[in-house]
Design a protein around this motif. Sequence first.
Motif, PDB file in Angstrom:
ATOM      1  N   TYR A  86      73.478  29.825   9.360  1.00 52.05           N
ATOM      2  CA  TYR A  86      74.397  28.695   9.272  1.00 52.05           C
ATOM      3  C   TYR A  86      75.677  29.140   8.568  1.00 52.05           C
ATOM      4  O   TYR A  86      75.656  30.032   7.714  1.00 52.05           O
ATOM      5  CB  TYR A  86      73.764  27.527   8.519  1.00 52.05           C
ATOM      6  N   ILE A  87      76.788  28.502   8.929  1.00 52.15           N
ATOM      7  CA  ILE A  87      78.080  28.869   8.363  1.00 52.15           C
ATOM      8  C   ILE A  87      78.203  28.280   6.963  1.00 52.15           C
ATOM      9  O   ILE A  87      78.046  27.070   6.775  1.00 52.15           O
ATOM     10  CB  ILE A  87      79.238  28.372   9.244  1.00 52.15           C
ATOM     11  N   ILE A  88      78.514  29.138   5.984  1.00 52.31           N
ATOM     12  CA  ILE A  88      78.724  28.694   4.606  1.00 52.31           C
ATOM     13  C   ILE A  88      80.198  28.427   4.345  1.00 52.31           C
ATOM     14  O   ILE A  88      80.558  27.453   3.697  1.00 52.31           O
ATOM     15  CB  ILE A  88      78.204  29.756   3.613  1.00 52.31           C
ATOM     16  N   ASP A  89      81.062  29.291   4.875  1.00 50.36           N
ATOM     17  CA  ASP A  89      82.500  29.155   4.607  1.00 50.36           C
ATOM     18  C   ASP A  89      83.286  29.724   5.779  1.00 50.36           C
ATOM     19  O   ASP A  89      82.745  30.482   6.603  1.00 50.36           O
ATOM     20  CB  ASP A  89      82.872  29.887   3.322  1.00 50.36           C
ATOM     21  N   GLN A  90      84.578  29.359   5.840  1.00 55.74           N
ATOM     22  CA  GLN A  90      85.442  29.841   6.917  1.00 55.74           C
ATOM     23  C   GLN A  90      86.866  29.999   6.424  1.00 55.74           C
ATOM     24  O   GLN A  90      87.298  29.333   5.487  1.00 55.74           O
ATOM     25  CB  GLN A  90      85.431  28.873   8.103  1.00 55.74           C
ATOM     26  N   THR A  91      87.586  30.925   7.059  1.00 56.40           N
ATOM     27  CA  THR A  91      89.010  31.158   6.793  1.00 56.40           C
ATOM     28  C   THR A  91      89.698  31.433   8.130  1.00 56.40           C
ATOM     29  O   THR A  91      89.225  32.312   8.867  1.00 56.40           O
ATOM     30  CB  THR A  91      89.227  32.366   5.862  1.00 56.40           C
ATOM     31  N   PRO A  92      90.777  30.686   8.466  1.00 58.95           N
ATOM     32  CA  PRO A  92      91.448  29.603   7.763  1.00 58.95           C
ATOM     33  C   PRO A  92      90.567  28.363   7.618  1.00 58.95           C
ATOM     34  O   PRO A  92      89.579  28.203   8.326  1.00 58.95           O
ATOM     35  CB  PRO A  92      92.671  29.303   8.634  1.00 58.95           C
ATOM     36  N   THR A  93      90.967  27.483   6.711  1.00 57.18           N
ATOM     37  CA  THR A  93      90.203  26.282   6.422  1.00 57.18           C
ATOM     38  C   THR A  93      90.337  25.259   7.551  1.00 57.18           C
ATOM     39  O   THR A  93      91.288  25.313   8.346  1.00 57.18           O
ATOM     40  CB  THR A  93      90.684  25.654   5.116  1.00 57.18           C
ATOM     41  N   PRO A  94      89.418  24.327   7.652  1.00 50.72           N
ATOM     42  CA  PRO A  94      89.490  23.289   8.681  1.00 50.72           C
ATOM     43  C   PRO A  94      90.788  22.489   8.599  1.00 50.72           C
ATOM     44  O   PRO A  94      91.345  22.299   7.515  1.00 50.72           O
ATOM     45  CB  PRO A  94      88.277  22.397   8.362  1.00 50.72           C
TER      46      PRO A  94
END
Length: 277
Positions: A86-94
């Motif tokens: 599962y995705i914990i974090d992302q860059t760029p932000t939503p």
Amino acid sequence: MINYLKNILTSRKFYLSILGGIISIAGILLILNEVIMPAYTNYYEGVTVPDVREISLAEAEELLTSYGLRYEVTDRRANSAFPADYIIDQTPTPAEIVKPNRKIYLTVNTESNPQVTVPNVVDLSYRNARIQLENHGLTPGTVSYESSRFKSSVLRQSVEAGRTVDKGTVVDLVVSDGLGEKMVDMPDIIGLKLTEAQQKLREAGLRIGPFQWKPSKEVSPNTILSFTPRKEQVVEGETITLTISERFKVEEESESGAVSIDTTYIEGDSLQQNQQN
């Protein structure tokens, strides 16, 4: 030749040609700026980054592809709050606006924390030690200093080299302050106020250790009574322990008057014994 140049420079056709050239160049630059370059860089196009956190990697891939975006998994961490992959974090932000085909960097949950081997950072500079720890997936922790010859050199690490630990483990470092090579004169601090004594000790390149407090009626509070080690010369960077005066506590009795009490001695029933005497 002179007459020929004179005729050219006074000719209306010559100036009209120059003006035409300037207009043509300006027109080409305008077309490049307003038409060609925006089309090449998708200047007027933008994609709102979707929120792919807390969904599976397969779902995130499908969603990002539908938005015309790419993705790359840059890190994997163990987090018991999420299922594996599962995705914990992302860059760029939503909700951020990006160009089409932009790559979104993802941090994905893993069932167990990856294991890494602790590198040997002893004798490296503090800066290089931090880089080595971070490159191995470890977290540089607190830094304490000790006197040693080579300034900013790592003397010890809290987790021994070669040990296999969880990724992200904190490694504390003991770093040299560059002192300890020479002897320095111990400044005369007896009778000085604490702030004055601290300044003199720092100017001599000495460390100040924990304070010891002692009640005194002879001198005002916060005055240096003694120190250890009691030497005329000490090693640069050595820690000096100070004994500092504090005010006596005084209790009023109804008939016999004031009684001075040494606060360093009183513990439990000793106060009652003092008052009875």
